[in-house]
Design a protein around this motif. Structure first.
Motif, PDB file in Angstrom:
ATOM      1  N   GLY A 116      71.711  31.964 -41.821  1.00  0.00           N
ATOM      2  CA  GLY A 116      70.346  31.443 -41.781  1.00  0.00           C
ATOM      3  C   GLY A 116      69.583  31.737 -43.048  1.00  0.00           C
ATOM      4  N   THR A 127      74.113  23.677 -38.170  1.00  0.00           N
ATOM      5  CA  THR A 127      73.820  24.462 -36.975  1.00  0.00           C
ATOM      6  C   THR A 127      75.094  25.021 -36.352  1.00  0.00           C
ATOM      7  OG1 THR A 127      73.855  22.458 -35.623  1.00  0.00           O
ATOM      8  CG2 THR A 127      71.715  23.184 -36.471  1.00  0.00           C
ATOM      9  N   SER A 159      64.353  21.729 -45.905  1.00  0.00           N
ATOM     10  CA  SER A 159      63.945  22.864 -45.077  1.00  0.00           C
ATOM     11  C   SER A 159      64.946  24.008 -45.227  1.00  0.00           C
ATOM     12  CB  SER A 159      63.880  22.452 -43.605  1.00  0.00           C
ATOM     13  OG  SER A 159      63.679  23.598 -42.786  1.00  0.00           O
ATOM     14  N   TRP A 161      65.103  26.271 -42.901  1.00  0.00           N
ATOM     15  CA  TRP A 161      65.072  26.844 -41.550  1.00  0.00           C
ATOM     16  C   TRP A 161      66.159  26.253 -40.672  1.00  0.00           C
ATOM     17  CZ3 TRP A 161      62.259  30.997 -40.345  1.00  0.00           C
ATOM     18  CH2 TRP A 161      62.136  31.352 -39.002  1.00  0.00           C
ATOM     19  N   PRO A 163      67.321  26.559 -37.110  1.00  0.00           N
ATOM     20  CA  PRO A 163      66.661  27.172 -35.941  1.00  0.00           C
ATOM     21  C   PRO A 163      67.515  28.185 -35.197  1.00  0.00           C
ATOM     22  CG  PRO A 163      66.163  24.836 -36.031  1.00  0.00           C
ATOM     23  CD  PRO A 163      67.212  25.084 -37.083  1.00  0.00           C
ATOM     24  N   ASN A 164      68.759  27.835 -34.880  1.00  0.00           N
ATOM     25  CA  ASN A 164      69.537  28.771 -34.066  1.00  0.00           C
ATOM     26  C   ASN A 164      69.959  30.010 -34.852  1.00  0.00           C
ATOM     27  OD1 ASN A 164      71.044  26.706 -35.347  1.00  0.00           O
ATOM     28  ND2 ASN A 164      72.884  27.259 -34.214  1.00  0.00           N
ATOM     29  N   ASN A 166      67.865  31.574 -36.753  1.00  0.00           N
ATOM     30  CA  ASN A 166      66.653  32.386 -36.790  1.00  0.00           C
ATOM     31  C   ASN A 166      66.100  32.688 -35.394  1.00  0.00           C
ATOM     32  OD1 ASN A 166      65.836  32.702 -39.765  1.00  0.00           O
ATOM     33  ND2 ASN A 166      66.377  30.541 -39.611  1.00  0.00           N
ATOM     34  N   HIS A 167      66.871  32.339 -34.363  1.00  0.00           N
ATOM     35  CA  HIS A 167      66.391  32.574 -33.000  1.00  0.00           C
ATOM     36  C   HIS A 167      66.324  34.071 -32.707  1.00  0.00           C
ATOM     37  CE1 HIS A 167      65.812  32.280 -28.725  1.00  0.00           C
ATOM     38  NE2 HIS A 167      66.907  32.982 -28.511  1.00  0.00           N
ATOM     39  N   SER A 174      68.620  37.791 -34.828  1.00  0.00           N
ATOM     40  CA  SER A 174      68.935  36.548 -35.526  1.00  0.00           C
ATOM     41  C   SER A 174      70.269  36.677 -36.244  1.00  0.00           C
ATOM     42  CB  SER A 174      67.834  36.222 -36.531  1.00  0.00           C
ATOM     43  OG  SER A 174      67.739  37.266 -37.495  1.00  0.00           O
ATOM     44  N   ARG A 201      56.106  29.653 -45.120  1.00  0.00           N
ATOM     45  CA  ARG A 201      55.828  30.181 -43.779  1.00  0.00           C
ATOM     46  C   ARG A 201      54.974  31.428 -43.845  1.00  0.00           C
ATOM     47  NH1 ARG A 201      57.952  34.337 -41.065  1.00  0.00           N
ATOM     48  NH2 ARG A 201      59.599  34.677 -42.596  1.00  0.00           N
TER      49      ARG A 201
END
Length: 303
Positions: A116, A127, A159, A161, A163-164, A166-167, A174, A201
């Motif tokens: 990530g 992902t 991007s 980011w 997502p998964n 940084n979950h 993470s 961010r």
């Protein structure tokens, strides 16, 4: 390169000081996981016309670090995610983010920032975090090609980011040792002129943000070189703009310093021959017309 005005015709810039002043005067005091309270505002914009100079702050001298910051961005562009890969680009300050405690608790190899991290997201966005053979998606070459092919499309976006990766929730870590703070890019072409919008961010405004301003201004110059669109404006949004409490006395001094004109950042002759985004290096950039206030030592850095 951007059409810079002669140095003596550039207006002094107060954008960075205005942001610090806004946080200092209107920021909300918040707790942080770094253990130091902070003053923070939700959303702040700085806007820089490149004609009046590159957004390299002059409130304190950072000339010695600009090249290192650009080298770090080049590492991200080339997919660096391990300490050894960063060191190959001259970046020797990532050790605190890849300690054995941080990597082992996330199931990562020693020295690995994780899938990530900036480099993986920039160069190998996917992902599918557990397949080492998945090349992912290399975002910047496609952004550049889109600008060339479809300049009116409004979708030249990048991007950092995944997502998964940084979950996080209670009891769940993470898949990276640091969540990306910067690197959301939107490049827009208006009448064959390039406007680069950088969304961040979270920004430690006394320490981290000046480096990020230099990095993404350099990215604007790279995109200009590879697309032919003149880079005319840099816009920097910070969603969580903050000053840590132990930085306040330094910020108060910065706010009192007189605004000064911004410098020139440009590609060297070797940089002007680069045709692949992955081939840029820090020494392809030259800083001139830089006449800042004195450097400021001892500003705390929280990791």
């Amino acid at each position: 390169m951007p059409t810079y005005l002669p140095f003596d015709e550039r207006r002094p810039s107060s954008q960075y000081q205005d942001m610090l002043r806004t946080i200092r005067e209107t920021g909300v005091q918040v707790e942080t996981k770094q253990g130091e309270t902070a003053l923070a505002v939700a959303g702040h914009q700085m806007r820089f016309s490149m004609a009046h100079g590159a957004p390299i702050i002059t409130e304190r001298s950072i000339g010695g670090f600009v090249s290192k910051a650009i080298g770090e961005l080049c590492a991200f562009i080339n997919g660096a995610r391990t300490l050894d890969e960063f060191r190959a680009f001259g970046c020797d300050w990532w050790d605190a983010w890849a300690t054995p405690a941080k990597t082992s608790s996330r199931g990562l190899a020693d020295g690995d920032l994780g899938p990530g991290s900036y480099g993986h997201a920039f160069r190998n966005f996917t992902t599918n975090l557990d397949d080492p053979d998945d090349p992912g998606f290399d975002q910047l070459p496609h952004l550049i090609q889109k600008l060339k092919d479809l300049p009116l499309d409004r979708t030249a976006v990048m991007s950092p980011w995944i997502p998964n990766a940084n979950h996080r929730e209670a009891g769940v870590k993470s898949r990276n040792t640091i969540a990306p703070c910067h690197g959301w890019i939107h490049a827009l072409v208006f009448n064959d002129k390039l406007h680069l919008i950088h969304n961040q961010r979270s920004g430690d405004t006394p320490i981290g943000v000046p480096s990020n301003m230099a990095q993404y201004t350099a990215l604007g110059l790279m995109i200009e070189q590879l697309t032919g669109y003149e880079f005319v404006e840099y816009v920097h949004w910070i969603q969580y703009a903050h000053i840590y409490s132990n930085q306040v006395e330094f910020v108060d001094e910065l706010i009192e310093r007189d605004p000064l004109p911004l410098p020139t950042l440009e590609l060297t002759e070797a940089g002007k021959r680069v045709t692949d985004i992955h081939d840029f290096r820090a020494d392809h950039f030259a800083l001139s017309d830089y006449h800042p206030h004195p450097a400021m030592r001892g500003i705390p850095v929280l990791t």
